[in-house]
Design a protein around this motif. Structure first.
Motif, PDB file in Angstrom:
ATOM      1  N   ASN A 283       0.830  -1.212   0.000  1.00 46.16           N
ATOM      2  CA  ASN A 283       0.000   0.000   0.000  1.00 46.16           C
ATOM      3  C   ASN A 283       0.861   1.257   0.000  1.00 46.16           C
ATOM      4  O   ASN A 283       0.549   2.229  -0.716  1.00 46.16           O
ATOM      5  CB  ASN A 283      -0.924  -0.003   1.217  1.00 46.16           C
ATOM      6  CG  ASN A 283      -1.999  -1.054   1.123  1.00 46.16           C
ATOM      7  OD1 ASN A 283      -2.366  -1.471   0.025  1.00 46.16           O
ATOM      8  ND2 ASN A 283      -2.516  -1.503   2.245  1.00 46.16           N
ATOM      9  N   GLU A 284       1.937   1.237   0.803  1.00 51.46           N
ATOM     10  CA  GLU A 284       2.839   2.392   0.809  1.00 51.46           C
ATOM     11  C   GLU A 284       3.498   2.581  -0.549  1.00 51.46           C
ATOM     12  O   GLU A 284       3.669   3.718  -1.015  1.00 51.46           O
ATOM     13  CB  GLU A 284       3.900   2.211   1.896  1.00 51.46           C
ATOM     14  CG  GLU A 284       3.338   2.266   3.311  1.00 51.46           C
ATOM     15  CD  GLU A 284       4.386   1.950   4.352  1.00 51.46           C
ATOM     16  OE1 GLU A 284       5.547   1.642   3.951  1.00 51.46           O
ATOM     17  OE2 GLU A 284       4.064   2.001   5.563  1.00 51.46           O
ATOM     18  N   ARG A 285       3.854   1.461  -1.185  1.00 52.95           N
ATOM     19  CA  ARG A 285       4.454   1.564  -2.516  1.00 52.95           C
ATOM     20  C   ARG A 285       3.462   2.126  -3.529  1.00 52.95           C
ATOM     21  O   ARG A 285       3.819   2.968  -4.366  1.00 52.95           O
ATOM     22  CB  ARG A 285       4.939   0.188  -2.973  1.00 52.95           C
ATOM     23  CG  ARG A 285       5.614   0.196  -4.335  1.00 52.95           C
ATOM     24  CD  ARG A 285       5.995  -1.213  -4.740  1.00 52.95           C
ATOM     25  NE  ARG A 285       4.827  -2.074  -4.819  1.00 52.95           N
ATOM     26  CZ  ARG A 285       4.014  -2.113  -5.869  1.00 52.95           C
ATOM     27  NH1 ARG A 285       4.247  -1.338  -6.918  1.00 52.95           N
ATOM     28  NH2 ARG A 285       2.985  -2.912  -5.871  1.00 52.95           N
ATOM     29  N   LEU A 286       2.208   1.679  -3.441  1.00 54.70           N
ATOM     30  CA  LEU A 286       1.195   2.196  -4.356  1.00 54.70           C
ATOM     31  C   LEU A 286       0.950   3.680  -4.133  1.00 54.70           C
ATOM     32  O   LEU A 286       0.816   4.454  -5.092  1.00 54.70           O
ATOM     33  CB  LEU A 286      -0.110   1.408  -4.182  1.00 54.70           C
ATOM     34  CG  LEU A 286      -0.097  -0.043  -4.663  1.00 54.70           C
ATOM     35  CD1 LEU A 286      -1.417  -0.722  -4.347  1.00 54.70           C
ATOM     36  CD2 LEU A 286       0.186  -0.114  -6.161  1.00 54.70           C
ATOM     37  N   LEU A 287       0.888   4.085  -2.849  1.00 57.51           N
ATOM     38  CA  LEU A 287       0.697   5.506  -2.563  1.00 57.51           C
ATOM     39  C   LEU A 287       1.882   6.330  -3.045  1.00 57.51           C
ATOM     40  O   LEU A 287       1.703   7.422  -3.608  1.00 57.51           O
ATOM     41  CB  LEU A 287       0.488   5.700  -1.053  1.00 57.51           C
ATOM     42  CG  LEU A 287      -0.817   5.144  -0.479  1.00 57.51           C
ATOM     43  CD1 LEU A 287      -0.840   5.305   1.036  1.00 57.51           C
ATOM     44  CD2 LEU A 287      -2.027   5.845  -1.096  1.00 57.51           C
ATOM     45  N   ALA A 288       3.105   5.802  -2.818  1.00 56.66           N
ATOM     46  CA  ALA A 288       4.282   6.526  -3.293  1.00 56.66           C
ATOM     47  C   ALA A 288       4.300   6.601  -4.815  1.00 56.66           C
ATOM     48  O   ALA A 288       4.632   7.643  -5.402  1.00 56.66           O
ATOM     49  CB  ALA A 288       5.554   5.847  -2.784  1.00 56.66           C
ATOM     50  N   GLY A 289       3.929   5.484  -5.472  1.00 54.89           N
ATOM     51  CA  GLY A 289       3.872   5.503  -6.930  1.00 54.89           C
ATOM     52  C   GLY A 289       2.839   6.464  -7.458  1.00 54.89           C
ATOM     53  O   GLY A 289       3.058   7.154  -8.463  1.00 54.89           O
ATOM     54  N   ARG A 290       1.700   6.530  -6.765  1.00 59.29           N
ATOM     55  CA  ARG A 290       0.666   7.480  -7.181  1.00 59.29           C
ATOM     56  C   ARG A 290       1.142   8.922  -7.012  1.00 59.29           C
ATOM     57  O   ARG A 290       0.896   9.777  -7.861  1.00 59.29           O
ATOM     58  CB  ARG A 290      -0.602   7.241  -6.370  1.00 59.29           C
ATOM     59  CG  ARG A 290      -1.777   8.121  -6.768  1.00 59.29           C
ATOM     60  CD  ARG A 290      -3.011   7.768  -5.960  1.00 59.29           C
ATOM     61  NE  ARG A 290      -3.381   6.363  -6.132  1.00 59.29           N
ATOM     62  CZ  ARG A 290      -4.358   5.784  -5.440  1.00 59.29           C
ATOM     63  NH1 ARG A 290      -5.035   6.472  -4.537  1.00 59.29           N
ATOM     64  NH2 ARG A 290      -4.652   4.506  -5.658  1.00 59.29           N
ATOM     65  N   ALA A 291       1.859   9.177  -5.894  1.00 50.60           N
ATOM     66  CA  ALA A 291       2.387  10.529  -5.685  1.00 50.60           C
ATOM     67  C   ALA A 291       3.408  10.887  -6.757  1.00 50.60           C
ATOM     68  O   ALA A 291       3.446  12.013  -7.260  1.00 50.60           O
ATOM     69  CB  ALA A 291       3.010  10.630  -4.294  1.00 50.60           C
ATOM     70  N   VAL A 292       4.256   9.896  -7.110  1.00 46.02           N
ATOM     71  CA  VAL A 292       5.239  10.151  -8.164  1.00 46.02           C
ATOM     72  C   VAL A 292       4.557  10.424  -9.495  1.00 46.02           C
ATOM     73  O   VAL A 292       4.933  11.353 -10.235  1.00 46.02           O
ATOM     74  CB  VAL A 292       6.203   8.950  -8.270  1.00 46.02           C
ATOM     75  CG1 VAL A 292       7.081   9.078  -9.504  1.00 46.02           C
ATOM     76  CG2 VAL A 292       7.068   8.842  -7.028  1.00 46.02           C
ATOM     77  N   ASP A 293       3.542   9.632  -9.804  1.00 44.24           N
ATOM     78  CA  ASP A 293       2.822   9.846 -11.067  1.00 44.24           C
ATOM     79  C   ASP A 293       2.157  11.206 -11.102  1.00 44.24           C
ATOM     80  O   ASP A 293       2.158  11.889 -12.143  1.00 44.24           O
ATOM     81  CB  ASP A 293       1.781   8.745 -11.259  1.00 44.24           C
ATOM     82  CG  ASP A 293       2.427   7.385 -11.487  1.00 44.24           C
ATOM     83  OD1 ASP A 293       3.606   7.368 -11.886  1.00 44.24           O
ATOM     84  OD2 ASP A 293       1.763   6.357 -11.256  1.00 44.24           O
ATOM     85  N   GLU A 294       1.570  11.617  -9.964  1.00 48.32           N
ATOM     86  CA  GLU A 294       0.937  12.927  -9.931  1.00 48.32           C
ATOM     87  C   GLU A 294       1.968  14.042 -10.091  1.00 48.32           C
ATOM     88  O   GLU A 294       1.719  15.052 -10.769  1.00 48.32           O
ATOM     89  CB  GLU A 294       0.178  13.099  -8.603  1.00 48.32           C
ATOM     90  CG  GLU A 294      -1.083  12.252  -8.508  1.00 48.32           C
ATOM     91  CD  GLU A 294      -2.108  12.636  -9.559  1.00 48.32           C
ATOM     92  OE1 GLU A 294      -2.282  13.852  -9.794  1.00 48.32           O
ATOM     93  OE2 GLU A 294      -2.715  11.742 -10.161  1.00 48.32           O
ATOM     94  N   THR A 295       3.138  13.844  -9.473  1.00 48.03           N
ATOM     95  CA  THR A 295       4.193  14.855  -9.618  1.00 48.03           C
ATOM     96  C   THR A 295       4.658  14.955 -11.061  1.00 48.03           C
ATOM     97  O   THR A 295       4.835  16.060 -11.599  1.00 48.03           O
ATOM     98  CB  THR A 295       5.380  14.505  -8.709  1.00 48.03           C
ATOM     99  OG1 THR A 295       4.924  14.415  -7.350  1.00 48.03           O
ATOM    100  CG2 THR A 295       6.461  15.562  -8.798  1.00 48.03           C
ATOM    101  N   HIS A 296       4.838  13.819 -11.694  1.00 47.40           N
ATOM    102  CA  HIS A 296       5.267  13.839 -13.094  1.00 47.40           C
ATOM    103  C   HIS A 296       4.181  14.439 -13.995  1.00 47.40           C
ATOM    104  O   HIS A 296       4.491  15.164 -14.957  1.00 47.40           O
ATOM    105  CB  HIS A 296       5.610  12.427 -13.547  1.00 47.40           C
ATOM    106  CG  HIS A 296       6.848  11.882 -12.912  1.00 47.40           C
ATOM    107  ND1 HIS A 296       7.161  10.554 -12.893  1.00 47.40           N
ATOM    108  CD2 HIS A 296       7.863  12.506 -12.256  1.00 47.40           C
ATOM    109  CE1 HIS A 296       8.305  10.370 -12.281  1.00 47.40           C
ATOM    110  NE2 HIS A 296       8.745  11.532 -11.859  1.00 47.40           N
TER     111      HIS A 296
END
Length: 256
Positions: free
Chosen positions: A139-152
């Motif tokens: 879940n933390e990885r998914l949240l971090a990935g989502r944050a990265v995608d939003e930043t990009h």
């Protein structure tokens, strides 16, 4: 998997001994009630059942105590001649041999089964704990990935609304590639994938872009900018580094 605590399945404290004493009393009372019907037949059966039950619920040690005291009580009360210990005949020998032998065998089997059961439960708890840890990490990885995608996604939109930005580059994603000879070379495809063009990107001379992309670092740079009618003019450019939770980004813009 070796579990060291598998032998500690039995409850601790005096509760097991209280129930062992109660089991002796119940077994003795029940056998006394059945004495007029059974006589000297099966004098140790009630104590064998009591020892097996205590072994299942409270462990081997209280069960062996029940068996030992039950053997004495059965030999004293239910083996003829009754209430005499000094006389040893065939009935006494049969009881002394049969009751401990069968009781110890059953108690050992119950102890082994209970240890295996407790070991399985411990392994299940460990597996469940690790599964929950993996779920939290996922879940933390998914949240971090989502944050990265939003930043990009935000960084892809930023150059479209700022006239001075030439490009935005993610240095963490433009890592070098290994060639077959063992040397590390910059991958043009990876560098291009890590670059977001801005509104001024098309106005910069293509040769300057090719020179800047692999070696872009924070600081001042010079690039030829199209001023119209195919005329290029050297201009100062400024590259700045911005650190976010998604990584570092280099922003190249025209100098003011």
């Amino acid at each position: 998997m070796k579990v060291r605590n598998a032998s500690r399945w039995a409850p601790r404290g005096l509760r097991g001994w209280y129930f062992a004493a109660l089991a002796l009393i119940v077994a003795s009372g029940g056998r006394l009630l059945l004495s007029p019907l059974l006589g000297p037949i099966m004098p140790g059966t009630a104590y064998f059942i009591a020892a097996a039950l205590i072994a299942y619920f409270f462990g081997m040690v209280p069960a062996l105590a029940v068996m030992g005291f039950g053997l004495l009580i059965a030999d004293y009360l239910f083996v003829p001649p009754y209430q005499q210990i000094g006389v040893l005949d065939q009935s006494d020998v049969d009881l002394i041999v049969s009751l401990p032998l069968v009781s110890i065998l059953v108690i050992c089997l119950i102890e082994r089964l209970r240890r295996s059961q407790f070991r399985t439960e411990l392994i299940g708890l460990v597996a469940q704990s690790r599964y929950e840890m993996l779920l939290r990490a996922d879940n933390e990885r998914l949240l971090a990935g989502r944050a990265v995608d939003e930043t990009h996604r935000l960084l892809r939109h930023l150059p479209r609304y700022h006239d001075d930005i030439i490009l935005i580059q993610a240095p963490d994603r433009r890592t070098a590639l290994d060639d077959p000879g063992g040397a590390r070379v910059a991958g043009p495809e990876r560098i291009a994938a890590a670059t977001a063009p801005g509104l001024r990107y098309e106005h910069v001379h293509s040769d300057d872009i090719k020179l800047l992309l692999p070696t872009l670092t924070p600081g001042n740079h010079r690039a030829r900018v199209d001023m119209g009618a195919g005329t290029f003019k050297p201009m100062d450019c400024i590259c700045e580094r911005f650190t976010t939770h998604a990584g570092d980004f280099l922003v190249l813009r025209l100098g003011g």
